[in-house]
Write a protein that holds these residues in place. Structure first.
Motif, PDB file in Angstrom:
ATOM      1  N   GLY A   1       0.931  -1.735  -0.032  1.00 37.85           N
ATOM      2  CA  GLY A   1      -0.019   0.222   0.260  1.00 37.85           C
ATOM      3  C   GLY A   1       0.777   1.346  -0.416  1.00 37.85           C
ATOM      4  N   LEU A   2       1.855   1.083   0.671  1.00 36.74           N
ATOM      5  CA  LEU A   2       2.492   2.477   0.714  1.00 36.74           C
ATOM      6  C   LEU A   2       3.378   2.522  -0.428  1.00 36.74           C
ATOM      7  CD1 LEU A   2       3.894   4.828   2.208  1.00 36.74           C
ATOM      8  CD2 LEU A   2       6.114   2.765   3.002  1.00 36.74           C
ATOM      9  N   ALA A   3       3.965   1.098  -0.874  1.00 36.61           N
ATOM     10  CA  ALA A   3       4.628   1.220  -2.171  1.00 36.61           C
ATOM     11  C   ALA A   3       3.526   1.609  -3.240  1.00 36.61           C
ATOM     12  CB  ALA A   3       5.152  -0.171  -2.680  1.00 36.61           C
ATOM     13  N   LEU A   4       2.372   1.581  -2.740  1.00 37.94           N
ATOM     14  CA  LEU A   4       1.771   1.703  -4.102  1.00 37.94           C
ATOM     15  C   LEU A   4       1.143   3.371  -4.252  1.00 37.94           C
ATOM     16  CD1 LEU A   4      -0.168   1.174  -6.296  1.00 37.94           C
ATOM     17  CD2 LEU A   4      -2.153   0.988  -4.137  1.00 37.94           C
ATOM     18  N   GLU A   5       1.283   3.835  -3.173  1.00 36.67           N
ATOM     19  CA  GLU A   5       1.465   5.489  -3.138  1.00 36.67           C
ATOM     20  C   GLU A   5       2.215   5.791  -3.425  1.00 36.67           C
ATOM     21  OE1 GLU A   5      -0.795   7.525  -1.953  1.00 36.67           O
ATOM     22  OE2 GLU A   5      -2.723   5.884  -1.903  1.00 36.67           O
ATOM     23  N   PHE A   6       3.119   5.746  -3.385  1.00 35.78           N
ATOM     24  CA  PHE A   6       5.053   6.226  -3.567  1.00 35.78           C
ATOM     25  C   PHE A   6       4.600   5.934  -5.497  1.00 35.78           C
ATOM     26  CE2 PHE A   6       7.098   5.231   0.139  1.00 35.78           C
ATOM     27  CZ  PHE A   6       7.170   6.629   0.906  1.00 35.78           C
ATOM     28  N   CYS A   7       4.397   5.037  -5.787  1.00 32.11           N
ATOM     29  CA  CYS A   7       4.591   4.758  -7.381  1.00 32.11           C
ATOM     30  C   CYS A   7       3.406   5.732  -8.287  1.00 32.11           C
ATOM     31  CB  CYS A   7       3.989   3.283  -7.494  1.00 32.11           C
ATOM     32  SG  CYS A   7       5.263   1.901  -7.486  1.00 32.11           S
ATOM     33  N   GLU A   8       2.455   6.157  -7.603  1.00 32.08           N
ATOM     34  CA  GLU A   8       1.041   7.012  -7.801  1.00 32.08           C
ATOM     35  C   GLU A   8       1.981   8.443  -7.853  1.00 32.08           C
ATOM     36  OE1 GLU A   8      -2.664   5.981  -5.245  1.00 32.08           O
ATOM     37  OE2 GLU A   8      -3.175   4.519  -6.900  1.00 32.08           O
ATOM     38  N   GLU A   9       2.487   8.774  -6.819  1.00 36.37           N
ATOM     39  CA  GLU A   9       3.108  10.156  -6.229  1.00 36.37           C
ATOM     40  C   GLU A   9       4.023   9.878  -7.867  1.00 36.37           C
ATOM     41  OE1 GLU A   9       5.900  11.267  -3.124  1.00 36.37           O
ATOM     42  OE2 GLU A   9       4.408  10.903  -2.713  1.00 36.37           O
ATOM     43  N   GLN A  10       4.652   8.934  -7.951  1.00 38.85           N
ATOM     44  CA  GLN A  10       6.095   9.028  -8.557  1.00 38.85           C
ATOM     45  C   GLN A  10       4.944   9.707 -10.382  1.00 38.85           C
ATOM     46  OE1 GLN A  10       9.028   6.287  -8.963  1.00 38.85           O
ATOM     47  NE2 GLN A  10       8.648   6.130 -11.708  1.00 38.85           N
ATOM     48  N   GLY A  11       4.484   9.096 -10.854  1.00 41.18           N
ATOM     49  CA  GLY A  11       3.510   8.965 -12.180  1.00 41.18           C
ATOM     50  C   GLY A  11       3.690   8.005 -13.065  1.00 41.18           C
ATOM     51  N   ASP A  12       3.529   7.872 -13.894  1.00 43.69           N
ATOM     52  CA  ASP A  12       4.950   7.483 -15.594  1.00 43.69           C
ATOM     53  C   ASP A  12       4.992   5.426 -15.238  1.00 43.69           C
ATOM     54  OD1 ASP A  12       5.030   7.075 -18.011  1.00 43.69           O
ATOM     55  OD2 ASP A  12       7.073   7.007 -17.440  1.00 43.69           O
TER      56      ASP A  12
ATOM     57  N   ALA B   1      11.689  -7.081 -10.149  1.00 43.44           N
ATOM     58  CA  ALA B   1      11.721  -6.373 -11.317  1.00 43.44           C
ATOM     59  C   ALA B   1      10.585  -5.393 -10.916  1.00 43.44           C
ATOM     60  CB  ALA B   1      11.031  -6.846 -11.954  1.00 43.44           C
ATOM     61  N   SER B   2      10.316  -5.024 -10.328  1.00 44.94           N
ATOM     62  CA  SER B   2       9.297  -3.833 -10.306  1.00 44.94           C
ATOM     63  C   SER B   2       9.671  -2.564  -9.717  1.00 44.94           C
ATOM     64  CB  SER B   2       8.055  -4.241  -9.248  1.00 44.94           C
ATOM     65  OG  SER B   2       7.111  -4.890  -9.631  1.00 44.94           O
ATOM     66  N   ALA B   3      10.656  -2.449  -8.474  1.00 45.61           N
ATOM     67  CA  ALA B   3      11.808  -2.235  -8.378  1.00 45.61           C
ATOM     68  C   ALA B   3      12.462  -1.562  -8.853  1.00 45.61           C
ATOM     69  CB  ALA B   3      11.949  -2.611  -7.071  1.00 45.61           C
ATOM     70  N   ARG B   4      13.126  -2.290  -9.660  1.00 46.07           N
ATOM     71  CA  ARG B   4      14.151  -2.456 -11.018  1.00 46.07           C
ATOM     72  C   ARG B   4      13.932  -1.203 -12.040  1.00 46.07           C
ATOM     73  NH1 ARG B   4      17.095  -5.554 -13.974  1.00 46.07           N
ATOM     74  NH2 ARG B   4      18.376  -3.825 -14.366  1.00 46.07           N
ATOM     75  N   PHE B   5      11.927  -1.820 -11.906  1.00 51.23           N
ATOM     76  CA  PHE B   5      11.613  -1.279 -13.336  1.00 51.23           C
ATOM     77  C   PHE B   5      11.167   0.607 -12.699  1.00 51.23           C
ATOM     78  CE2 PHE B   5       7.096  -0.494 -15.583  1.00 51.23           C
ATOM     79  CZ  PHE B   5       7.741  -0.379 -17.024  1.00 51.23           C
ATOM     80  N   ALA B   6      10.129   0.696 -11.684  1.00 52.83           N
ATOM     81  CA  ALA B   6      10.366   2.103 -11.045  1.00 52.83           C
ATOM     82  C   ALA B   6      11.238   3.093 -10.808  1.00 52.83           C
ATOM     83  CB  ALA B   6       9.820   1.583  -9.638  1.00 52.83           C
ATOM     84  N   ALA B   7      12.491   2.131 -10.694  1.00 51.93           N
ATOM     85  CA  ALA B   7      13.925   2.781 -10.830  1.00 51.93           C
ATOM     86  C   ALA B   7      13.901   3.631 -12.045  1.00 51.93           C
ATOM     87  CB  ALA B   7      15.160   2.766 -10.257  1.00 51.93           C
ATOM     88  N   MET B   8      14.053   2.567 -12.912  1.00 54.35           N
ATOM     89  CA  MET B   8      14.329   3.160 -14.108  1.00 54.35           C
ATOM     90  C   MET B   8      12.813   3.838 -14.918  1.00 54.35           C
ATOM     91  SD  MET B   8      13.621   1.199 -17.714  1.00 54.35           S
ATOM     92  CE  MET B   8      12.033   1.068 -17.858  1.00 54.35           C
ATOM     93  N   LYS B   9      11.951   3.680 -14.843  1.00 51.31           N
ATOM     94  CA  LYS B   9      10.722   4.956 -14.930  1.00 51.31           C
ATOM     95  C   LYS B   9      11.341   6.127 -14.569  1.00 51.31           C
ATOM     96  CE  LYS B   9       7.941   3.302 -17.847  1.00 51.31           C
ATOM     97  NZ  LYS B   9       7.291   3.815 -18.967  1.00 51.31           N
ATOM     98  N   LYS B  10      11.945   6.129 -12.942  1.00 56.37           N
ATOM     99  CA  LYS B  10      11.820   7.811 -12.628  1.00 56.37           C
ATOM    100  C   LYS B  10      12.984   7.952 -12.863  1.00 56.37           C
ATOM    101  CE  LYS B  10      11.290  10.291  -9.207  1.00 56.37           C
ATOM    102  NZ  LYS B  10      10.259  11.528  -8.169  1.00 56.37           N
TER     103      LYS B  10
END
Length: 188
Positions: free
Chosen positions: A42-53, A171-180
């Motif tokens: 849930g916390l990770a989801l909030e950060f992902c939504e905040e990040q966008g993309d 994989a999701s963590a790596r993907f989020a870093a790449m997108k950011k």
């Protein structure tokens, strides 16, 4: 309806099948850890939504949280001590479709990621780092669920899903870093 029941005041709690067990029973350890995992997601989801993309990743995280609720239902219904009606309501991923969905998501993310040539440290922004935290909690959840699988108290698919989920979260963590656009910190 009140949130408190007082039924656990003496150190026991009830499972879905009605059995009462000590709060430190291995089933409650597994349930608590999967609950901790879904809260971290849930916390990770909030950060992902905040990040966008990463909208698709956000949808996948919410789906995973629902699967974790289903795993909790399975774990809370010991297979050898529950009636057929309760067992039928709590079967988890009997055909492997949820695991296949995780594998597909992993493959799709990895197709977009640079190859991993060295160990990385949890990094890559808040969304990425929080997904790494969720991954470590997932590994603990797997360690808590595995003895239940071994003792035929829950479906084997619960352990398989958690094993694959930790790969998905990596994989999701790596993907989020790449997108950011954040570099992952390389272990030296």
């Amino acid at each position: 309806m009140k949130i408190y029941t007082k039924t656990g005041d003496k150190g026991t709690s009830s499972l879905y099948n009605g059995d009462r067990r000590n709060k430190d029973d291995m089933i409650f350890e597994a349930l608590g850890t999967t609950d901790e995992l879904t809260s971290n997601l849930g916390l990770a989801l909030e950060f992902c939504e905040e990040q966008g993309d990463v909208e698709q990743l956000c949808e996948q995280i919410q789906w995973v949280q629902c699967c974790l609720q289903d795993i909790g239902s399975n774990v809370a219904t010991p297979r050898e001590h529950s009636n057929e009606r309760k067992l039928a309501r709590t079967v988890f991923d009997e055909e492997g479709k949820e695991v296949a969905k995780l594998e597909k998501a992993i493959d799709e993310m990895y197709a977009q990621l640079p190859p991993l040539k060295q160990f990385i440290l949890p990094s890559g922004g808040r969304a990425s780092a929080s997904l790494h935290v969720a991954r470590t909690v997932c590994r603990r959840a797997e360690r808590r669920v595995h003895p239940l699988v071994r003792d035929n108290l829950c479906d084997p698919s619960t352990g398989i899903f958690l094993n694959r989920l930790s790969d998905f979260l990596f994989a999701s963590a790596r993907f989020a870093a790449m997108k950011k656009g954040k570099k992952e910190v390389i272990y030296k």
